[in-house]
Scaffold this motif. Structure first.
Motif, PDB file in Angstrom:
ATOM      1  N   ILE A  54       0.844  -1.199   0.000  1.00  0.00           N
ATOM      2  CA  ILE A  54       0.000   0.000   0.000  1.00  0.00           C
ATOM      3  C   ILE A  54       0.882   1.253   0.000  1.00  0.00           C
ATOM      4  CG2 ILE A  54      -1.598   1.377   1.393  1.00  0.00           C
ATOM      5  CD1 ILE A  54      -2.942  -1.191   2.284  1.00  0.00           C
ATOM      6  N   GLY A  55       1.951   1.201   0.800  1.00  0.00           N
ATOM      7  CA  GLY A  55       2.877   2.327   0.845  1.00  0.00           C
ATOM      8  C   GLY A  55       3.531   2.577  -0.504  1.00  0.00           C
ATOM      9  N   VAL A  56       3.907   1.507  -1.191  1.00  0.00           N
ATOM     10  CA  VAL A  56       4.509   1.644  -2.522  1.00  0.00           C
ATOM     11  C   VAL A  56       3.505   2.247  -3.495  1.00  0.00           C
ATOM     12  CG1 VAL A  56       5.436   0.371  -4.499  1.00  0.00           C
ATOM     13  CG2 VAL A  56       6.151  -0.232  -2.182  1.00  0.00           C
ATOM     14  N   ALA A  57       2.255   1.752  -3.439  1.00  0.00           N
ATOM     15  CA  ALA A  57       1.212   2.282  -4.322  1.00  0.00           C
ATOM     16  C   ALA A  57       0.979   3.764  -4.049  1.00  0.00           C
ATOM     17  CB  ALA A  57      -0.080   1.496  -4.137  1.00  0.00           C
ATOM     18  N   ALA A  63       4.067  10.591  -6.178  1.00  0.00           N
ATOM     19  CA  ALA A  63       5.188  11.004  -7.016  1.00  0.00           C
ATOM     20  C   ALA A  63       4.823  11.037  -8.494  1.00  0.00           C
ATOM     21  CB  ALA A  63       6.371  10.058  -6.799  1.00  0.00           C
ATOM     22  N   SER A  64       3.585  10.663  -8.797  1.00  0.00           N
ATOM     23  CA  SER A  64       3.118  10.589 -10.186  1.00  0.00           C
ATOM     24  C   SER A  64       4.058   9.750 -11.042  1.00  0.00           C
ATOM     25  CB  SER A  64       2.997  11.999 -10.787  1.00  0.00           C
ATOM     26  OG  SER A  64       2.063  12.761 -10.064  1.00  0.00           O
ATOM     27  N   ALA A  65       4.548   8.664 -10.434  1.00  0.00           N
ATOM     28  CA  ALA A  65       5.480   7.780 -11.133  1.00  0.00           C
ATOM     29  C   ALA A  65       4.722   6.648 -11.806  1.00  0.00           C
ATOM     30  CB  ALA A  65       6.505   7.207 -10.146  1.00  0.00           C
ATOM     31  N   ALA A  66       5.245   6.228 -12.930  1.00  0.00           N
ATOM     32  CA  ALA A  66       4.651   5.108 -13.655  1.00  0.00           C
ATOM     33  C   ALA A  66       5.541   3.883 -13.485  1.00  0.00           C
ATOM     34  CB  ALA A  66       4.515   5.446 -15.135  1.00  0.00           C
ATOM     35  N   LEU A  67       4.925   2.769 -13.115  1.00  0.00           N
ATOM     36  CA  LEU A  67       5.673   1.530 -12.924  1.00  0.00           C
ATOM     37  C   LEU A  67       5.696   0.749 -14.226  1.00  0.00           C
ATOM     38  CD1 LEU A  67       7.126  -0.171 -10.755  1.00  0.00           C
ATOM     39  CD2 LEU A  67       4.966  -1.366 -10.386  1.00  0.00           C
ATOM     40  N   PRO A 123       1.683 -12.370  -5.774  1.00  0.00           N
ATOM     41  CA  PRO A 123       1.450 -11.760  -7.101  1.00  0.00           C
ATOM     42  C   PRO A 123       0.113 -11.044  -7.236  1.00  0.00           C
ATOM     43  CG  PRO A 123       2.393 -13.952  -7.346  1.00  0.00           C
ATOM     44  CD  PRO A 123       2.048 -13.786  -5.900  1.00  0.00           C
ATOM     45  N   LYS A 124      -0.949 -11.643  -6.701  1.00  0.00           N
ATOM     46  CA  LYS A 124      -2.260 -11.011  -6.890  1.00  0.00           C
ATOM     47  C   LYS A 124      -2.379  -9.722  -6.079  1.00  0.00           C
ATOM     48  CE  LYS A 124      -5.028 -13.530  -3.403  1.00  0.00           C
ATOM     49  NZ  LYS A 124      -6.254 -14.337  -3.191  1.00  0.00           N
ATOM     50  N   ASP A 125      -1.696  -9.640  -4.918  1.00  0.00           N
ATOM     51  CA  ASP A 125      -1.709  -8.400  -4.148  1.00  0.00           C
ATOM     52  C   ASP A 125      -0.882  -7.324  -4.836  1.00  0.00           C
ATOM     53  OD1 ASP A 125      -3.291  -9.646  -2.332  1.00  0.00           O
ATOM     54  OD2 ASP A 125      -1.897  -9.541  -0.646  1.00  0.00           O
ATOM     55  N   ILE A 126       0.254  -7.721  -5.415  1.00  0.00           N
ATOM     56  CA  ILE A 126       1.089  -6.755  -6.146  1.00  0.00           C
ATOM     57  C   ILE A 126       0.283  -6.116  -7.270  1.00  0.00           C
ATOM     58  CG2 ILE A 126       3.094  -6.502  -7.653  1.00  0.00           C
ATOM     59  CD1 ILE A 126       4.461  -8.711  -6.021  1.00  0.00           C
ATOM     60  N   ILE A 127      -0.398  -6.959  -8.042  1.00  0.00           N
ATOM     61  CA  ILE A 127      -1.200  -6.454  -9.165  1.00  0.00           C
ATOM     62  C   ILE A 127      -2.336  -5.574  -8.672  1.00  0.00           C
ATOM     63  CG2 ILE A 127      -2.744  -7.137 -11.044  1.00  0.00           C
ATOM     64  CD1 ILE A 127      -0.984  -9.651 -11.356  1.00  0.00           C
ATOM     65  N   PHE A 128      -2.992  -5.993  -7.573  1.00  0.00           N
ATOM     66  CA  PHE A 128      -4.122  -5.224  -7.049  1.00  0.00           C
ATOM     67  C   PHE A 128      -3.687  -3.835  -6.600  1.00  0.00           C
ATOM     68  CE2 PHE A 128      -6.512  -3.761  -3.326  1.00  0.00           C
ATOM     69  CZ  PHE A 128      -7.769  -3.621  -3.886  1.00  0.00           C
ATOM     70  N   PHE A 129      -2.636  -3.770  -5.784  1.00  0.00           N
ATOM     71  CA  PHE A 129      -2.241  -2.482  -5.213  1.00  0.00           C
ATOM     72  C   PHE A 129      -1.657  -1.531  -6.255  1.00  0.00           C
ATOM     73  CE2 PHE A 129      -2.153  -4.885  -1.125  1.00  0.00           C
ATOM     74  CZ  PHE A 129      -3.142  -4.144  -0.501  1.00  0.00           C
ATOM     75  N   VAL A 130      -0.983  -2.071  -7.249  1.00  0.00           N
ATOM     76  CA  VAL A 130      -0.384  -1.203  -8.273  1.00  0.00           C
ATOM     77  C   VAL A 130      -1.413  -0.788  -9.327  1.00  0.00           C
ATOM     78  CG1 VAL A 130       1.327  -1.093 -10.115  1.00  0.00           C
ATOM     79  CG2 VAL A 130       1.931  -2.130  -7.924  1.00  0.00           C
ATOM     80  N   SER A 131      -2.299  -1.732  -9.687  1.00  0.00           N
ATOM     81  CA  SER A 131      -3.201  -1.475 -10.812  1.00  0.00           C
ATOM     82  C   SER A 131      -4.606  -1.021 -10.404  1.00  0.00           C
ATOM     83  CB  SER A 131      -3.321  -2.740 -11.680  1.00  0.00           C
ATOM     84  OG  SER A 131      -2.049  -3.146 -12.145  1.00  0.00           O
ATOM     85  N   PHE A 132      -5.144  -1.575  -9.309  1.00  0.00           N
ATOM     86  CA  PHE A 132      -6.551  -1.320  -8.967  1.00  0.00           C
ATOM     87  C   PHE A 132      -6.739  -0.431  -7.738  1.00  0.00           C
ATOM     88  CE2 PHE A 132      -6.491  -5.388 -11.240  1.00  0.00           C
ATOM     89  CZ  PHE A 132      -7.385  -5.112 -12.251  1.00  0.00           C
TER      90      PHE A 132
END
Length: 206
Positions: A54-57, A63-67, A123-132
């Protein structure tokens, strides 16, 4: 406060956490082998891993950064390797337990560190927090308030659902199904790892 969006978040998170995955498999296996206390420690560890995500997201948003999607695939790939390692260990312990005269040491089952590693590599949490996850930050007009509310809800829902899984695993293990639960958890972790590896390798190759 956007109530409709908040309820949508609660439903989405509940389904995400309740759906059997690496965290659920590890927590259930730990509960059946080492008891509810160590399983709850495992759940807390995975919860802390989720808070890091969550902190990374949040940092990416502020920072308006794109992963880079390739980096996301690499992170998921690393997570699959870790999950696969834990799966092999779980299956080996289940096989050894069948013939061993002494029980497997509880120290090898779950715990805060294993829970944290699986939580942050899920993996599913990584995708969720970054994408959704960013899509739900409009629940209030303040970004800080939104992050605080969404994080708190994640912690509560996560611990409640994993606590329910721990209770179910505890009841089943009392009926003498510990080895079966461990085998099923190991197989589930291994399948998740293999499918994740195949998916992410394909994504990187494309």
């Amino acid at each position: 406060m956007n109530t409709a969006l908040l309820l949508s978040y609660v439903l989405t998170v509940s389904l995400l956490i309740a759906t059997p995955g690496p965290v659920v498999a590890l927590v259930v296996n730990t509960a059946s082998r080492s008891g509810p206390k160590r399983a709850m420690a495992t759940a807390l560890g995975s919860n802390w891993g989720s808070l890091v995500l969550i902190g990374v997201a949040a940092w990416l948003i502020i920072a308006s950064a794109a992963l880079d999607t390739r980096l996301l695939s690499l992170l998921s790939l690393l997570g699959c390797v870790v999950i696969g390692y834990l799966a092999v260990g779980s299956l080996r312990e289940a096989m050894v337990c069948e013939t061993a005269t002494q029980p497997i040491s509880p120290a090898t089952q779950g715990g805060l560190l294993q829970g944290f590693v699986v939580g942050i590599c899920n993996p599913k949490d990584i995708i969720f927090f970054v994408s959704f996850f960013p899509q739900f930050l409009q629940v209030s007009h303040s970004l800080k308030t939104s992050l605080a509310v969404l994080s708190l809800l994640w912690v509560l829902i996560d611990l409640l659902i994993l606590g329910a899984w721990i209770m179910i695993a505890g009841r089943l293990s009392k009926a003498g199904n510990s080895r079966l639960i461990s085998l099923c958890s190991g197989v589930a972790l291994l399948l998740i790892a293999l499918l994740g590896l195949a998916y992410n390798l394909r994504a990187l190759w494309a």
